[in-house]
Write a protein that holds these residues in place. Structure first.
Motif, PDB file in Angstrom:
ATOM      1  N   LEU A 254       0.810  -1.213   0.000  1.00  0.00           N
ATOM      2  CA  LEU A 254       0.000   0.000   0.000  1.00  0.00           C
ATOM      3  C   LEU A 254       0.850   1.272   0.000  1.00  0.00           C
ATOM      4  O   LEU A 254       0.510   2.244  -0.681  1.00  0.00           O
ATOM      5  N   PHE A 260       0.356   5.072  -0.239  1.00  0.00           N
ATOM      6  CA  PHE A 260      -0.440   5.430   0.924  1.00  0.00           C
ATOM      7  C   PHE A 260       0.428   6.171   1.942  1.00  0.00           C
ATOM      8  O   PHE A 260       1.619   5.884   2.092  1.00  0.00           O
ATOM      9  N   GLY A 264      -3.233   6.977   6.032  1.00  0.00           N
ATOM     10  CA  GLY A 264      -4.070   6.231   5.099  1.00  0.00           C
ATOM     11  C   GLY A 264      -3.969   4.732   5.315  1.00  0.00           C
ATOM     12  O   GLY A 264      -4.951   4.000   5.187  1.00  0.00           O
ATOM     13  N   LEU A 265      -2.756   4.275   5.669  1.00  0.00           N
ATOM     14  CA  LEU A 265      -2.575   2.859   5.968  1.00  0.00           C
ATOM     15  C   LEU A 265      -3.414   2.459   7.179  1.00  0.00           C
ATOM     16  O   LEU A 265      -4.055   1.400   7.184  1.00  0.00           O
ATOM     17  N   PHE A 268      -7.002   2.187   6.163  1.00  0.00           N
ATOM     18  CA  PHE A 268      -7.249   0.975   5.378  1.00  0.00           C
ATOM     19  C   PHE A 268      -7.370  -0.236   6.294  1.00  0.00           C
ATOM     20  O   PHE A 268      -8.290  -1.042   6.147  1.00  0.00           O
ATOM     21  N   SER A 271     -10.645  -0.253   8.030  1.00  0.00           N
ATOM     22  CA  SER A 271     -11.796  -0.586   7.176  1.00  0.00           C
ATOM     23  C   SER A 271     -11.956  -2.090   6.989  1.00  0.00           C
ATOM     24  O   SER A 271     -13.070  -2.586   6.796  1.00  0.00           O
ATOM     25  N   THR A 272     -10.837  -2.834   7.046  1.00  0.00           N
ATOM     26  CA  THR A 272     -10.935  -4.284   6.878  1.00  0.00           C
ATOM     27  C   THR A 272     -11.696  -4.931   8.027  1.00  0.00           C
ATOM     28  O   THR A 272     -12.260  -6.022   7.874  1.00  0.00           O
ATOM     29  N   PHE A 317      -5.515  -1.162  -7.489  1.00  0.00           N
ATOM     30  CA  PHE A 317      -5.995  -0.972  -6.127  1.00  0.00           C
ATOM     31  C   PHE A 317      -7.441  -1.422  -5.961  1.00  0.00           C
ATOM     32  O   PHE A 317      -7.781  -2.072  -4.965  1.00  0.00           O
ATOM     33  N   CYS A 321      -8.621  -4.422  -3.471  1.00  0.00           N
ATOM     34  CA  CYS A 321      -9.643  -4.285  -2.426  1.00  0.00           C
ATOM     35  C   CYS A 321     -10.745  -5.329  -2.581  1.00  0.00           C
ATOM     36  O   CYS A 321     -11.207  -5.912  -1.592  1.00  0.00           O
TER      37      CYS A 321
END
Length: 402
Positions: A254, A260, A264-265, A268, A271-272, A317, A321
């Motif tokens: 990423l 990223f 931002g990492l 991410f 969000s997982t 990307f 995802c």
């Protein structure tokens, strides 16, 4: 039929539910299970500041992870059988006390060896809560209730690594890196008080087993050769190993590949968690309709599909995802159900079974991460290879349960 076999304790006395499956109780078990994972990743954003304060490098700080995982893996092999012999309560409370002491050592550390020592003490304490959260769930629940309890426990363990970097970054920015250790230590104190008041001892004296070294080794040997345990346990461990490989390899993909930022990492990773969270709640509902074994097989197929897509698909990307979402959905389904299937026939040895399961998970994670680092391929391709190989082996292992 396989589904019927997973609901029947063969050659072992099944334990009935002793407690109501309440939200408060599930939250307590989830907190005990997630504390170790939270303490692992929460310090990541503070590494640059810690390196300056301790006069070392960020690379050298990786020793705080390896030492933590080694102590965690070895410690739980002793905690499980001891809890089967002497009960869960004193080991949970002693483990939380050791974790608080380790957190204090880390917070006041002025050198890297002191920090590593504190992390080892943390791991030796928190391995007890991770192992015994599953064993306590097995003490209290059975059948579908056990599957629901383990679903939330597994969701919490998967969610903690995702959310903890964001939380750690905020604490480090506002209060400094020492405050991250103070935070997890205070959380451990709260869990200890709540556990002592709400639960206490869950493993009755008349159900306890011997704890001599020959007896412990014999218990582990019996579990290793019992297909009812080793088939689902190995499958779950390979799945968990692939998840840890994702956490280890995703930053390179990423940040280097998709540019990223550190923030931002963290977003991410956070969000997982929602995918795993949804799968964890979906799994027991599907198991009620199809049975635990069939639903777990479906989860393995879904996760394997996402892994293959990641391996053969384009390095994009949006595609990354999508493939990862499919993998996480399947992983979130098979993890709690496979754990429930592995532990169900072993009520008397729930501590040892949970400990051996945890050891297998840490071992598979270490192997997956090591192999991924050794592959002579881009990080994106290496992750696809690791996930696909792990899930294929997991599917084959689970089929051996027949």
């Amino acid at each position: 039929m396989m589904q019927e076999q997973t609901h029947v304790a063969q050659g072992d006395e099944a334990q009935g539910a002793q407690k109501a499956l309440t939200g408060e109780l599930l939250f307590l078990l989830a907190g005990l299970a997630a504390l170790g994972a939270l303490a692992t990743n929460i310090i990541l954003p503070a590494f640059p500041d810690m390196a300056v304060a301790l006069g070392t490098s960020v690379i050298d700080l990786s020793a705080t992870f390896s030492s933590f995982f080694v102590a965690f893996a070895v410690g739980q092999l002793f905690v499980g059988p001891l809890s089967d012999r002497f009960g869960r309560r004193w080991l949970v409370l002693s483990g939380l006390a050791a974790f608080v002491a380790g957190s204090a050592i880390c917070a006041f550390a002025s050198t890297l060896p002191q920090l590593i020592g504190g992390r080892v003490v943390q791991a030796l304490g928190v391995c007890a809560t991770s192992v015994l959260s599953r064993a306590v769930a097995r003490d209290l629940f059975d059948g579908e209730a056990l599957a629901r309890a383990l679903s939330l426990i597994m969701v919490a363990m998967a969610a903690a690594p995702g959310f903890s970097p964001l939380l750690g970054g905020a604490i480090n920015s506002w209060l400094g890196w020492q405050a991250t250790f103070a935070f997890v230590g205070a959380l451990a104190v709260g869990l200890a008080v709540h556990y002592n008041i709400r639960l206490g001892e869950t493993h009755e004296a008349d159900k306890r087993s011997a704890a001599s070294v020959p007896a412990i080794l014999g218990t582990y040997r019996q579990l290793m050769i019992d297909r009812r345990f080793i088939a689902p346990a190995l499958a779950v461990s390979l799945v968990i190993g692939s998840l840890y490989a994702f956490f280890a390899m995703a930053p390179a993909i990423l940040m280097a590949g998709f540019h990223f930022s550190p923030f931002g990492l963290g977003i991410f990773f956070a969000s997982t968690v929602f995918v795993v969270f949804g799968a964890g709640f979906l799994a027991p509902r599907l198991a009620h309709r199809w049975g635990q074994a069939r639903t777990a097989r479906v989860g393995l197929v879904i996760a394997l599909t996402g892994s293959i897509a990641l391996l053969v698909g384009k390095e994009d990307f949006a595609f990354f995802c999508a493939a990862l979402t499919v993998f996480l959905l399947g992983m979130g389904m098979v993890n709690p159900l496979g754990t429930a299937i592995a532990l169900h026939p072993f009520g008397r040895q729930a501590g040892a079974a949970s400990a051996l399961l945890g050891f297998l998970q840490m071992g598979c994670a270490a192997i997956a991460i090591s192999v991924g680092a050794m592959l002579d391929a881009p990080a994106y391709t290496s992750l696809g290879i690791i996930l696909t190989s792990s899930l294929a082996l997991a599917f084959a292992a689970f089929l051996a349960l027949r």
